[in-house]
Design a protein around this motif. Structure first.
Motif, short mmCIF file in Angstrom:
data_model
loop_
_atom_site.label_atom_id
_atom_site.label_comp_id
_atom_site.label_asym_id
_atom_site.label_seq_id
_atom_site.Cartn_x
_atom_site.Cartn_y
_atom_site.Cartn_z
N PRO A 559 0.83 -1.21 0.00
CA PRO A 559 0.00 0.00 0.00
C PRO A 559 0.86 1.26 0.00
N LYS A 578 -5.82 2.14 -2.98
CA LYS A 578 -6.26 0.76 -3.21
C LYS A 578 -5.16 -0.06 -3.88
N THR A 607 -10.50 1.23 2.24
CA THR A 607 -9.14 1.80 2.20
C THR A 607 -9.02 2.96 3.19
#
Length: 644
Positions: A559, A578, A607
């Motif tokens: 991420p 995302k 998220t």
């Protein structure tokens, strides 16, 4: 001057067009009635409307057909006041004289009185409308009719003179018809399609049968006879099945002869004991069909599957056989020839004795099964011997997936374990087994071709309808195997280094460029340096269509774009970008410099997440990682960079 000439030409065109349409309307108006047996040409000029013709043909059953070369059309049946009774818009596309033809037909019952028969289309076109009254069938009399290209349906009405089973035979020059037997309420009692070719007569034979009631009205309708103006249908109804019956003595061999494809032989069989009975008919001249009726001539069994037999003298014959549990009473067996229409046959019926035991008395060499791939094995060639308590026995050979055909209620179940596979065969409370060796994928396919991340491979299935590859990942993670093939379906699976199946999947299909494409994407977590196996298998047969195989690294990415916003003195909102392919995320936070007190929070697809109950005035470190979920277990990617 030019404008004046244009006006004159335009005006002239309008006058000519008006005159033409007035002429067409006048021609259509002249034939606003239609009678039974008439074919009428209708010039349809108002798309979306309905052009009606008055009909007063009298009570009875009719076949109504409408045809056009310019697209689909509908038939509308209405009462005189315009109330619609039925609409038929199921058009069949065919070809006549090299042109496409759209034909719609329906069967309609009229009471005495006046009706309207209408046609409707979505464009200006010429429509051929035909109305024919159904002829009445008479037992043992042939009825013939020729269908023009604009007709696809032929029908006959029948009122039986007595209760009991009846058989309808229809012959047609072409394959592809469907025939149905209806009662007066429109319920389908029996149906058939395809037909069996009678080479001696140049016809395809279609048969229907049912237990009919005296005085009630029934209909036989053949559908699909379009595109041939010489298409001839021949129809007959045999006598009531109780007539011309031969009495059969149980256990004896009866010989008979079918002299014409409409013929049939009927035997009366008297059953005294409640038991299982075996029926067989064989002929060297063609396939035989066998129907079994009870004492009221209601059909209780139909057998048309024929096996092929060669005796020790090399004589070839075809055999149809079945067995059924019966109670005491009288039964009727109807025999007919399926293929060539005529020939000699032998018929026999026996009570099946009580079974003492069953055993496999011949077992050919059997192919080794692959654990996790094969769920059952081929028993072709084994001989099952049934030993009866009266000292007799019967031997049957397993052939093409049917143990003893449909003659005996044999049950087969399979158990495939890591080293041995067992097929259990049961018959009337007795059982026996057949075993087969089993090996794992890694034992059989250790030399399989290798897959890499950098490219794809295309290959056909082998002679067994299977194909295997192996793959050794350079790093641990989640990997998916992307498979694609045009036209034919398949099954695929991923196996671990020990040959244990990790995941399996049937291909799904979608339409692309007018073709069916089958795709699958099984996935598994793999450890770096270990060898894994990818297997695929045809749904059926040894289809050679090539499959494209490619490996994807589906390990979740790291991420990024992490942001932490203060909401209050004790809570924050954390968010991130995302990660493609992720099934969820895990957040870890802890007081700055003290990772031993880390707290982990698992989320689904979100998220962003709120974290509260933090200690006021303290600094915290936050990290996030994504995960994939396989078989109920989470597999994580790398932690993100820290955020404070």
């Amino acid at each position: 001057m030019k404008a004046k000439i244009t006006w004159v030409i335009s005006g002239l065109f309008i006058l000519i067009a008006s005159a033409l349409f007035m002429s067409l309307d006048a021609e259509a108006a002249e034939g606003k009635n239609i009678t039974a047996g008439e074919t009428k040409t209708i010039y349809f000029t108002e798309p979306g409307s309905t052009d009606y013709s008055a009909f007063s043909g009298g009570s009875g059953d009719y076949i109504i057909s409408a045809a056009s070369t310019s697209g689909k059309i509908s038939i509308v049946i209405a009462q005189q006041d315009g109330t619609v009774i039925n609409i038929e818009d199921d058009a069949v596309k065919t070809t006549a004289d090299g042109k496409n033809l759209y034909v719609t037909s329906r069967h309609q019952t009229f009471d005495a009185g006046s009706y309207k028969i209408g046609v409707s289309a979505q464009r200006v076109t010429t429509i051929r409308l035909t109305v024919k009254k159904m002829p009445e069938l008479v037992e043992n009399e042939k009825h013939s009719t020729s269908l023009a290209p604009e007709e696809i349906m032929a029908g006959y009405a029948f009122i039986p003179k007595c209760d009991g089973g009846h058989i309808f035979f229809m012959g047609d020059k072409r394959y592809g018809l469907s025939a149905k037997l209806y009662d007066s309420d429109g319920e389908v009692l029996d149906s058939t399609s395809g037909g069996r070719y009678m080479s001696d007569y140049g016809l395809f034979l279609y048969t229907l049968s049912y237990d009919l009631k005296q005085g009630q009205r029934y209909y036989v309708v053949a559908d699909g006879a379009s595109g041939y103006d010489d298409c001839v249908n021949e129809m007959t109804v045999v006598r009531k099945l109780s007539e011309d019956v031969s009495t059969y003595s149980l256990g004896k061999t009866a010989e008979g002869n079918i002299s014409y494809y409409f013929d049939r032989n009927v035997y009366r069989v008297s059953i005294k004991n409640k038991a299982s009975y075996y029926f067989s008919v064989s002929s060297a001249d063609g396939d035989m069909g066998m129907w079994l009726y009870d004492s009221s001539f209601s059909r209780i069994k139909k057998a048309e599957y024929t096996s092929y037999n060669n005796d020790s003298y090399g004589n070839y014959s075809k055999k149809t056989e079945t067995s059924i549990d019966l109670s005491p009473g009288e039964y009727y067996v109807v025999l007919r020839m399926n293929d060539y229409g005529k020939g000699k046959f032998t018929f026999k019926c026996n009570e099946v004795p009580a079974v003492k035991r069953i055993a496999v008395t011949h077992k050919p060499s059997m192919k080794t099964l692959i654990y996790g791939v094969d769920e059952k094995f081929d028993l072709s060639g084994i001989v099952l011997t049934i030993y009866y308590k009266d000292g007799s026995n019967a031997k049957w050979t397993y052939d093409s997936g049917n143990l003893v055909k449909n003659a005996f209620p044999v049950e087969i179940s399979y158990s495939v374990k890591k080293k041995t596979a067992v097929a259990t065969i049961k018959y009337r409370g007795k059982k026996t087994t057949v075993s087969c060796d089993v090996k794992k994928v890694n034992q059989v396919y250790s030399e399989a071709s290798s897959l890499t991340l950098s490219g794809s491979k295309r290959a056909s299935m082998d002679s067994n309808g299977t194909r295997f590859y192996k793959f050794t990942p350079q790093k641990s993670g989640v990997y998916s195997i992307n498979l694609q093939r045009k036209g034919k379906g398949f099954w695929c699976a991923v196996f671990d280094p020990n040959g244990e199946r990790l995941s399996a999947q049937d291909a799904s299909y979608s339409w692309k460029n007018r073709s069916a494409w089958y795709t699958a994407k099984p996935a598994a977590y793999m450890i770096a340096g270990k060898t894994y196996y990818v297997g695929m298998k045809n749904w059926s047969g040894s289809v050679k269509n090539r499959i494209t195989v490619k490996v994807h690294d589906d390990t979740p990415g790291t991420p990024s774009g992490i942001s932490v916003k203060k909401v209050s003195g004790t809570s924050v909102e954390i968010s991130w970008k995302k990660v493609s392919g992720a099934d969820g995320y895990q957040i870890k936070y802890y007081p700055a410099g003290d990772s031993k007190k880390a707290v982990k929070i698992t989320t689904n697809y979100n998220t962003e997440n709120y974290i509260d109950e933090l200690k006021k005035g303290k600094s915290y470190t936050f990290v996030v990682r994504a995960y994939r979920k396989l078989n109920g277990k989470r597999y994580y990617g790398s932690w993100s960079t820290t955020f404070r």
